[in-house]
Design a protein around this motif. Structure first.
Motif, mmCIF file in Angstrom:
data_model
loop_
_atom_site.group_PDB
_atom_site.id
_atom_site.type_symbol
_atom_site.label_atom_id
_atom_site.label_comp_id
_atom_site.label_asym_id
_atom_site.label_seq_id
_atom_site.Cartn_x
_atom_site.Cartn_y
_atom_site.Cartn_z
ATOM 1 N N PRO A 4 13.518 7.519 5.801
ATOM 2 C CA PRO A 4 12.903 6.404 5.073
ATOM 3 C C PRO A 4 11.556 6.822 4.492
ATOM 4 C CG PRO A 4 12.767 6.044 7.436
ATOM 5 C CD PRO A 4 13.596 7.277 7.218
ATOM 6 N N ARG A 5 11.253 6.287 3.348
ATOM 7 C CA ARG A 5 9.961 6.592 2.730
ATOM 8 C C ARG A 5 8.872 5.879 3.503
ATOM 9 N NH1 ARG A 5 10.443 7.725 -3.443
ATOM 10 N NH2 ARG A 5 12.590 8.387 -3.499
ATOM 11 N N ARG A 6 7.850 6.623 3.843
ATOM 12 C CA ARG A 6 6.742 6.050 4.594
ATOM 13 C C ARG A 6 5.821 5.303 3.642
ATOM 14 N NH1 ARG A 6 4.255 10.189 8.660
ATOM 15 N NH2 ARG A 6 3.538 8.253 9.571
ATOM 16 N N LYS A 7 5.273 4.217 4.137
ATOM 17 C CA LYS A 7 4.373 3.405 3.327
ATOM 18 C C LYS A 7 3.010 3.318 3.992
ATOM 19 C CE LYS A 7 7.677 0.714 0.878
ATOM 20 N NZ LYS A 7 7.459 0.425 -0.487
ATOM 21 N N ASP A 44 -1.887 11.084 12.192
ATOM 22 C CA ASP A 44 -0.689 11.073 11.343
ATOM 23 C C ASP A 44 -0.325 9.712 10.764
ATOM 24 O OD1 ASP A 44 -0.434 13.786 11.773
ATOM 25 O OD2 ASP A 44 0.994 13.548 13.408
ATOM 26 N N LYS A 45 -1.251 8.762 10.742
ATOM 27 C CA LYS A 45 -0.967 7.465 10.124
ATOM 28 C C LYS A 45 -0.726 7.691 8.638
ATOM 29 C CE LYS A 45 -2.616 2.766 9.868
ATOM 30 N NZ LYS A 45 -3.598 1.821 10.390
ATOM 31 N N PRO A 46 0.340 7.097 8.077
ATOM 32 C CA PRO A 46 0.636 7.304 6.656
ATOM 33 C C PRO A 46 -0.417 6.652 5.757
ATOM 34 C CG PRO A 46 2.190 5.750 7.628
ATOM 35 C CD PRO A 46 1.331 6.247 8.732
ATOM 36 N N GLN A 80 -0.548 1.259 4.799
ATOM 37 C CA GLN A 80 -0.749 -0.118 5.250
ATOM 38 C C GLN A 80 -0.900 -1.094 4.089
ATOM 39 O OE1 GLN A 80 -4.263 0.100 7.656
ATOM 40 N NE2 GLN A 80 -5.640 0.071 5.931
ATOM 41 N N CYS A 81 -1.277 -0.609 2.912
ATOM 42 C CA CYS A 81 -1.415 -1.468 1.735
ATOM 43 C C CYS A 81 -0.079 -1.717 1.039
ATOM 44 C CB CYS A 81 -2.413 -0.859 0.751
ATOM 45 S SG CYS A 81 -1.817 0.635 -0.061
ATOM 46 N N GLY A 82 0.963 -0.982 1.445
ATOM 47 C CA GLY A 82 2.284 -1.155 0.858
ATOM 48 C C GLY A 82 2.661 -0.085 -0.149
ATOM 49 N N ASN A 83 1.717 0.730 -0.566
ATOM 50 C CA ASN A 83 2.007 1.809 -1.510
ATOM 51 C C ASN A 83 2.704 2.966 -0.792
ATOM 52 O OD1 ASN A 83 0.827 0.598 -3.771
ATOM 53 N ND2 ASN A 83 -1.202 1.335 -3.209
ATOM 54 N N PRO A 84 3.444 3.785 -1.527
ATOM 55 C CA PRO A 84 4.069 4.956 -0.900
ATOM 56 C C PRO A 84 3.005 5.877 -0.299
ATOM 57 C CG PRO A 84 4.970 4.596 -3.095
ATOM 58 C CD PRO A 84 3.801 3.665 -2.939
#
Length: 79
Positions: free
Chosen positions: A22-25, A49-51, A27-31
């Motif tokens: 799955p594509r990680r997002k 490692d937080k996206p 916290q703002c919702g952007n890729p």
């Protein structure tokens, strides 16, 4: 996604691809294209490692990205 060619009986071939991650997002919702580099010794990777997306990252040094929570900690340490 990793794919490979599999030889089937009778000379036929099939292309088999592994599971798609799955594509990680952010916290703002952007890729998310980045990960937080804050040192976390308890984690296997050794970092948070937080996206993160390029908009939400804080860059304290070239090649280093911090999530908002760790950016606040870094700023507090710097005075």
């Amino acid at each position: 996604m990793a794919c490979e060619v599999v030889e089937l009986p009778g000379g036929r071939r099939a292309i088999v691809c592994g599971p798609r991650q799955p594509r990680r997002k952010c916290q703002c919702g952007n890729p998310a294209t980045l990960e937080c580099d804050w040192k976390v010794p308890a984690r296997r990777s050794g970092t948070c490692d937080k996206p993160l997306c390029p908009t939400c990252t804080h860059v304290p040094a070239p090649g280093k990205d911090l999530c908002p929570a760790h950016a606040a900690m870094w700023k507090a340490r710097r005075g």
